[in-house]
Design an enzyme around this catalytic site. Structure first.
Site, mmCIF file in Angstrom:
data_model
loop_
_atom_site.group_PDB
_atom_site.id
_atom_site.type_symbol
_atom_site.label_atom_id
_atom_site.label_comp_id
_atom_site.label_asym_id
_atom_site.label_seq_id
_atom_site.Cartn_x
_atom_site.Cartn_y
_atom_site.Cartn_z
ATOM 1 C CB SER A 173 44.272 30.686 43.755
ATOM 2 O OG SER A 173 44.160 30.269 43.310
ATOM 3 C CG HIS A 193 43.257 31.913 39.218
ATOM 4 N ND1 HIS A 193 41.973 31.337 39.960
ATOM 5 C CD2 HIS A 193 44.187 30.856 39.440
ATOM 6 C CE1 HIS A 193 42.295 31.401 40.976
ATOM 7 N NE2 HIS A 193 43.985 31.493 41.191
ATOM 8 C CE LYS A 253 39.831 27.696 47.101
ATOM 9 N NZ LYS A 253 39.155 27.810 45.734
ATOM 10 C CD1 TRP A 304 38.865 26.394 38.289
ATOM 11 C CD2 TRP A 304 38.638 24.947 37.556
ATOM 12 N NE1 TRP A 304 39.405 25.078 39.524
ATOM 13 C CE2 TRP A 304 38.885 23.949 38.103
ATOM 14 C CE3 TRP A 304 37.467 24.924 36.114
ATOM 15 C CZ2 TRP A 304 38.648 22.823 38.301
ATOM 16 C CZ3 TRP A 304 37.392 22.524 36.790
ATOM 17 C CH2 TRP A 304 37.564 22.162 37.841
#
Length: 436
Positions: free
Chosen positions: A269, A410, A273, A360
């Protein structure tokens, strides 16, 4: 050669994705491929002066520095240099952890030269039944080191609470009740049994994950702004967390039990990044893994699918640099897109992973970033990405740019870890061999 990467309409349907039509989306989210706008991606192999980059040396000396500078200026911000000297303390060690199969170390690493600089606490498990040094997976965790396993020997972390009702965030020691509550994301025994070490750090040790004006964490100890106003290209929290991962790498270079040339950096998540930016800025990471990283991570911003730039900047104004706000509802003006972030990692292997129900994070956009980084990887002599079509669910594609989309939501799961371990086996060529 005209290398313009133009995507017209993107009439792709969500092939191979097991999606429920009942997925609820925030009001400003787009989950419809038919509504993805036409867009043109910046070409990673065309330099700022318009010249094509056809030679590896040109990429290394000219184009790669240009792209890195663009990301620092417009997306993540500029991080400081490493502290002048690494200060660390081995705070605990147990050579018979996990029933004797592992050595557990805890190391406090100072994040600055000043006496009052914060420290981050590295939890490190190393297998006992392999020859040293060993390859290691390194990743930040969300809730404290003690939550990744029920091992009672792990020191309870001090964790940040989010601000609420006008109150500032507070740092409190975790509870015994929270021990092992995130264990499903950290299969420690499996990693050890496969011959790898695992290092993890609570990300709040580096910077608390709420917008406090950059008064806590590492920022006030390293920001040297001449004016009272913070520069628009000053580092945000993602850059700070990535900088912290590099400080852990500094420590690995001093630990004879760790093979510092075989360290895989991993994140899920927002921490996915982070792992991508850490891999882009620190070439010491030999394998870079992004798990469901989405907007600002592996997903193409110009697709405006799922979470968009405006939404992420509004919800998390501390993650990126101030300049990134210029691209709210204005993604086409970005001088970079996330395929260029993947390209910065080349030729080192990268693994991008998605989840079928995690719209998402835009699974297709994550795959397309890998696909459009392929020319750089091939220029540098690798096999790039093995497929031009998005793989079917639960059918991974492994190559220099690996990708899978798995069943589910997720999360960071056993399936994900199985693929990462298999890929590490190939890359590191069985370097974790049984001790004689």
């Amino acid at each position: 050669m005209n290398r313009t990467l133009t995507i017209v309409g993107l009439s792709y349907c969500l092939l191979h994705l097991s999606l429920s039509t009942a997925i609820s989306a925030p009001p400003d989210a787009n989950y419809d491929e038919a509504k993805v706008p036409e867009y043109t991606l910046p070409d990673p192999l065309v330099a700022a002066d318009g010249a094509s980059v056809d030679d590896p040396a040109e990429w290394i000396s000219k184009r790669r520095p240009e792209i890195l500078e663009l990301f620092k200026t417009h997306v993540y911000g500029r991080s400081p240099d490493a502290p002048k000297r690494l200060q660390y303390e081995l705070t605990s060690i147990d050579r018979q952890a996990l029933g004797g199969k592992a050595t557990r170390k805890e190391i406090a690493i100072k994040l600055g030269d000043a006496p009052n600089a914060p420290s981050m606490n590295l939890l490190l498990y190393l297998p006992n039944d392999v020859s040293k040094p060993v390859p290691v997976f390194l990743g930040l965790n969300f809730k404290g080191n003690h939550t990744i396993h029920s091992d009672p020997g792990i020191t309870l972390s001090e964790v940040w609470s989010r601000p609420s009702k006008g109150r500032a965030g507070e740092k409190k020691r975790g509870s015994e009740k929270s021990r092992g509550t995130s264990a499903s994301r950290w299969p420690v025994e499996t990693i050890i049994d496969r011959g790898y070490g695992l290092g993890t750090i609570y990300y709040g040790d580096i910077d608390p994950d709420f917008h406090d004006g950059f008064k806590n964490g590492v920022h006030p100890h390293h920001d040297k702004h001449e004016s009272a106003e913070r520069p628009a290209d000053a580092w945000g929290s993602i850059a700070a967390w990535a900088w912290g991962l590099s400080r852990a790498m500094d420590y690995f270079e001093r630990d004879d039990d760790v093979d510092q040339k075989k360290v895989a950096v991993l994140g899920h998540s927002r921490l996915g990044k982070t792992s991508l930016w850490a891999g882009a800025t620190d070439p010491r990471f030999a394998l870079v893994i992004s798990n469901d990283s989405g907007c600002g991570g592996a997903a193409l911003s110009r697709r405006r699918f799922g979470e968009k730039v405006k939404r992420i900047n509004t919800s998390f104004p501390h993650w990126f640099c101030g300049n990134f706000d210029k691209y709210n509802d204005n993604e086409a003006a970005l001088p970079v897109d996330q395929h260029m972030l993947i390209a910065l990692i080349a030729p080192r292997p990268v693994y991008i992973a998605s989840a079928a129900e995690d719209q998402w994070a835009d699974p297709r956009g994550e795959f397309l970033s890998g696909l459009h980084a392929d020319p750089v990887y091939r220029l540098l002599g690798t096999d790039g990405i093995a497929t031009k079509e998005m793989p079917k669910v639960d059918q991974p594609s492994h190559s220099a740019i690996s990708y899978h989309v798995r069943t589910g939501k997720h999360d960071l799961t056993a399936f994900d870890w199985g693929q990462y371990l298999d890929r590490a086996d190939t890359i590191f060529q069985g370097s974790a061999t049984p001790a004689k």
